[in-house]
Write a protein that holds these residues in place. Structure first.
Motif, PDB file in Angstrom:
ATOM      1  N   PHE A   1      12.493   2.573  -7.886  1.00  0.00           N
ATOM      2  CA  PHE A   1      12.373   2.431  -6.431  1.00  0.00           C
ATOM      3  C   PHE A   1      13.335   1.351  -5.942  1.00  0.00           C
ATOM      4  N   TYR A   2      13.376   0.212  -6.634  1.00  0.00           N
ATOM      5  CA  TYR A   2      14.340  -0.836  -6.291  1.00  0.00           C
ATOM      6  C   TYR A   2      15.774  -0.293  -6.344  1.00  0.00           C
ATOM      7  N   SER A   3      16.096   0.420  -7.421  1.00  0.00           N
ATOM      8  CA  SER A   3      17.463   0.906  -7.606  1.00  0.00           C
ATOM      9  C   SER A   3      17.872   1.871  -6.513  1.00  0.00           C
ATOM     10  N   MET A   4      16.925   2.686  -6.060  1.00  0.00           N
ATOM     11  CA  MET A   4      17.210   3.621  -4.974  1.00  0.00           C
ATOM     12  C   MET A   4      17.594   2.865  -3.704  1.00  0.00           C
ATOM     13  N   LEU A   5      16.834   1.820  -3.382  1.00  0.00           N
ATOM     14  CA  LEU A   5      17.155   1.031  -2.194  1.00  0.00           C
ATOM     15  C   LEU A   5      18.460   0.251  -2.389  1.00  0.00           C
ATOM     16  N   ALA A   6      18.676  -0.253  -3.597  1.00  0.00           N
ATOM     17  CA  ALA A   6      19.907  -0.992  -3.868  1.00  0.00           C
ATOM     18  C   ALA A   6      21.141  -0.099  -3.710  1.00  0.00           C
ATOM     19  N   GLU A   7      21.032   1.165  -4.085  1.00  0.00           N
ATOM     20  CA  GLU A   7      22.157   2.086  -3.928  1.00  0.00           C
ATOM     21  C   GLU A   7      22.460   2.337  -2.455  1.00  0.00           C
ATOM     22  N   VAL A   8      21.418   2.429  -1.645  1.00  0.00           N
ATOM     23  CA  VAL A   8      21.632   2.565  -0.201  1.00  0.00           C
ATOM     24  C   VAL A   8      22.397   1.357   0.326  1.00  0.00           C
ATOM     25  N   ILE A   9      21.972   0.184  -0.096  1.00  0.00           N
ATOM     26  CA  ILE A   9      22.627  -1.053   0.340  1.00  0.00           C
ATOM     27  C   ILE A   9      24.095  -1.070  -0.084  1.00  0.00           C
ATOM     28  N   ARG A  10      24.373  -0.659  -1.313  1.00  0.00           N
ATOM     29  CA  ARG A  10      25.741  -0.742  -1.832  1.00  0.00           C
ATOM     30  C   ARG A  10      26.672   0.266  -1.183  1.00  0.00           C
ATOM     31  N   GLU A  11      26.110   1.350  -0.673  1.00  0.00           N
ATOM     32  CA  GLU A  11      26.944   2.280   0.090  1.00  0.00           C
ATOM     33  C   GLU A  11      27.488   1.623   1.351  1.00  0.00           C
ATOM     34  N   VAL A  12      26.713   0.694   1.905  1.00  0.00           N
ATOM     35  CA  VAL A  12      27.093   0.050   3.168  1.00  0.00           C
ATOM     36  C   VAL A  12      27.751  -1.300   2.918  1.00  0.00           C
ATOM     37  N   THR A  13      27.200  -2.084   1.979  1.00  0.00           N
ATOM     38  CA  THR A  13      27.715  -3.433   1.695  1.00  0.00           C
ATOM     39  C   THR A  13      27.963  -3.552   0.192  1.00  0.00           C
TER      40      THR A  13
ATOM     41  N   HIS B   1       0.825  -1.198   0.000  1.00  0.00           N
ATOM     42  CA  HIS B   1       0.000   0.000   0.000  1.00  0.00           C
ATOM     43  C   HIS B   1       0.870   1.263   0.000  1.00  0.00           C
ATOM     44  N   TYR B   2       1.606   1.442  -1.093  1.00  0.00           N
ATOM     45  CA  TYR B   2       2.398   2.656  -1.255  1.00  0.00           C
ATOM     46  C   TYR B   2       2.655   2.888  -2.739  1.00  0.00           C
ATOM     47  N   SER B   3       2.940   4.133  -3.085  1.00  0.00           N
ATOM     48  CA  SER B   3       3.362   4.475  -4.438  1.00  0.00           C
ATOM     49  C   SER B   3       4.884   4.530  -4.491  1.00  0.00           C
ATOM     50  N   PRO B   4       5.510   3.946  -5.501  1.00  0.00           N
ATOM     51  CA  PRO B   4       6.975   3.999  -5.592  1.00  0.00           C
ATOM     52  C   PRO B   4       7.501   5.389  -5.887  1.00  0.00           C
ATOM     53  N   SER B   5       6.633   6.310  -6.325  1.00  0.00           N
ATOM     54  CA  SER B   5       7.068   7.676  -6.606  1.00  0.00           C
ATOM     55  C   SER B   5       6.860   8.619  -5.429  1.00  0.00           C
TER      56      SER B   5
END
Length: 684
Positions: A252-264, A136-140
């Motif tokens: 939206f996936y790519s945004m979260l993946a970039e956060v992950i890659r900054e850390v791991t 129940h959310y919009s990716p934008s």
């Protein structure tokens, strides 16, 4: 740990990093991984401890954890509780089980919805979809993206060095339930996407053909997401909105993946796709560029009497999305699901056949939804590895047996599926071919494509489902069905396959428009006229439930057309007015190959007769001789080791002409596969 696999030549820094992460994943998951979604937050400590012992008994080696756990990890805003997840991760690491740790963003918690109801999805009709379920959310939504990124970062920081962590499971089934969004932020995001795509409003007006019906725009801000209107909408606007909607989810996936890659930076990321004949809204070939490994969820439609063939189609599509590389079966079911009108139990042995069919077609992991069947909630009647009735059940015994089988097949990991046949598959052609105001509503993108795949499947011939831009050099037979929209580059790519020796078949309603849904003038089939040596003067779609006869003794349905030969030879012709004597199937010699054209949807006799000709000319064949009802596929390593999968869907034993060691039993293969069983033969 083994030494890292060398990187491929010619990789860019981005693709090199992606390849490195992928290699690390398979090094962390040796053999064929086994497990499923694990939701420990639904269970007390006593059950969690019991789970650890049962997982070892079943041979579980990998689990997805924390998919819907946000409300448990952050029960109130800014207050985190990782205690229970720490314990779960530590216990799994102690038993040697690797984890695909989820970002927990697939279901916003109640406190977030209460504080920011603007994150909720809005439909084309303007209705806001409420909470109480999931997704129940919009990716934008800028607010949701901020909160999701914060949760993702907190998880990444917490578990970045945890020995159980092997993979990041970003969100979950993106686009499931809702795949298009129409709120104010979605409209603004669509406008921005169009601005990036076209650069100027003049270029958009040209591409969309806005001279029609006074639709011309003076700025991007005038453009809305497609809404209910007095009559049909601009088709290119609809097509671009589909493109945007697919992009918004992967963005939206790519945004979260970039956060992950900054850390791991070295831990791979993926999300579970839903690649099947039922999922239309996302262009997974485009998504694949962003995923370190392709993961897919697949569920049988119980009412489909040929559901094992649909499974093969979906697995072949997933492999095509993966570029032929091994992939992960992230979810399927041990038995019944909970969301179909009638949720039928799987028959004895069906779970193993389903699982190993995915492995036969390229999966290096078999995972289920879910580990333990839920006691409460919407999915409580969805089957699981540990059913409600516990371990004294057929399902549990089959789960344990499957774990042992996968362990016996560990050497298959990394082997690639052999195929000399390609079926071209394009999501954009699917979207565009089924827009309104077309010659016939009976033209459905998948129908002819799946008919060819089914016939090849029944012949034991494996087909790769590939994008029109894919490298076709390795294929002797290329089937192009209903490729309504096609770029110049893709059309040239397909033509090149025939030039260098392949047999190429192209069907009606292919090559008709360019990527902007603009008709290619000068006669159909537009982009493929020269290749095929034909010109189509006019379409003659057939009335509902009617057929047209052909001189080969078979009939066509849905479609016919007025074909003129401009170099091709007629192989089959129509025999009914107004098309009496007009070619229905043609062949055009091209380079060292040939291009065939099909101007109708043939009946079963016609389809088989046509395929007989195509197979004879191209030389493609099954990997072995087998009795009818036996599914065949071969995987092979670069060093020549090969594995023939023979899946017997019959109620009696079946003969298969193969020699070698049957890996599941560890004995020499005796030439037969028992009823309902699977044999995997290490050849030579």
């Amino acid at each position: 740990m083994p030494s890292p696999t060398p990187l491929s030549e010619g990789t860019t820094p981005d693709t090199a990093a992606q390849e490195l992460r992928t290699n690390r994943l398979w090094e962390a998951l040796p053999g064929l991984s086994y497990g499923g979604d694990y939701n420990p937050e639904q269970w007390p400590e006593q059950v969690r401890q019991e789970d650890l012992a049962l997982m070892q008994e079943a041979g579980v080696s990998a689990l997805s954890v924390g998919i819907f756990s946000w409300a448990w990890l952050e029960p109130v805003e800014g207050s985190y509780d990782f205690t229970w997840l720490d314990e779960v991760m530590d216990n799994l690491a102690a038993t040697g089980i690797k984890v695909a740790l989820a970002t927990a963003t697939a279901a916003p918690p109640a406190w977030l919805v209460r504080k920011h109801p603007e994150i909720l999805p809005v439909t084309a009709e303007g209705s806001t979809l409420g909470p109480g379920s999931r997704r129940h959310y919009s990716p934008s939504s800028a607010i949701y993206r901020q909160y999701a990124a914060k949760m993702t970062r907190a998880l990444a920081e917490r578990y970045k060095d945890h020995p159980a962590l092997a993979l990041w499971h970003v969100d979950n089934e993106l686009g499931c339930h809702v795949s298009e969004f129409y709120g104010p932020e979605d409209t603004a995001a669509f406008q921005a996407w169009l601005s990036r795509r076209y650069g100027t409003i003049e270029a958009l007006n040209e591409a969309w053909g806005t001279a029609f019906w006074s639709q011309r725009y003076s700025c991007f801000e005038e453009i809305l997401t497609p809404r209910p209107a007095p009559t049909t909408l601009n088709p290119t606007q609809q097509l671009d909105f589909q493109r945007f909607s697919s992009w918004a989810l992967i963005d939206f996936y790519s945004m979260l993946a970039e956060v992950i890659r900054e850390v791991t930076p070295l831990v791979p990321t993926t999300t579970n796709l839903m690649a099947s004949s039922a999922t239309k809204s996302m262009d997974y070939f485009d998504w694949a560029k962003k995923l370190d490994v392709i993961a897919n969820d697949h569920y049988l439609v119980a009412a489909d009497t040929e559901r094992h063939i649909e499974l093969a189609f979906s697995a072949d599509l997933t492999r095509g999305i993966a570029g032929g590389k091994p992939w992960i079966l992230m979810e399927h079911s041990t038995s019944a699901v909970n969301w179909q009108p009638r949720n039928m139990t799987k028959n004895p042995g069906e779970m193993a056949r389903n699982s190993l069919a995915h492995v036969a077609r390229g999966s290096d992991a078999v995972m289920f939804f879910q580990w333990r069947q839920s006691k409460q909630g919407s999915e409580k009647f969805h089957s699981a590895m540990v059913p409600h009735a516990g371990t004294n059940t057929r399902v549990w015994r089959e789960v344990v047996e499957l774990g042992a089988s996968l362990k016996a097949l560990s050497e298959v990991q990394g082997a690639e599926v052999e195929s000399r046949t390609a079926i071209v598959f394009d999501y954009e052609a699917w979207w565009a071919s089924e827009l309104d105001s077309h010659p016939s509503t009976d033209v459905k993108y998948l129908e002819l494509l799946r008919a060819f795949h089914r016939s090849l499947f029944l012949r034991g011939i494996t087909a790769d489902l590939v994008h029109p831009s894919a490298n076709l050099d390795g294929y002797d037979l290329v089937i192009v069905a209903t490729l309504y929209t096609v770029t110049d580059a893709a059309a040239s790519n397909i033509a090149a396959a025939a030039e260098r020796g392949a047999t190429v078949l192209i069907s009606y309603f292919s090559g008709i428009v360019d990527e902007n849904d603009a008709v290619r003038l000068g006669g159909y089939p537009g982009a493929f006229r020269d290749l095929l040596g034909v010109t189509v003067e006019e379409f003659h779609p057939l009335p509902e439930n009617s057929t047209v006869s052909l001189d080969a003794g078979w009939s066509g349905r849905i479609w016919s057309e007025h074909v003129h030969l401009t170099g091709a030879e007629a192989k089959v012709s129509f025999t009914e007015a107004p098309l009496t004597g007009v070619p229905a199937v043609t062949r055009h010699a091209v380079g060292t190959g040939a291009a065939w054209y099909l101007a109708t949807f043939p009946d079963a006799t016609g389809l088989e007769s046509l395929l007989d000709s195509l197979i004879a000319e191209s030389g493609v064949r099954a990997p072995a001789m087998a009795a009818a009802g036996v599914e065949l596929s071969r995987r092979s390593h670069a060093d020549g080791r090969s594995y023939l999968f023979a899946i017997n869907h019959n109620v009696t034993e079946a003969a298969v002409s193969a020699q070698g060691t049957e890996l599941i039993s560890g004995t020499p293969f005796n030439g037969t596969v028992p009823a309902g069983a699977v044999a995997v033969i290490a050849e030579g």
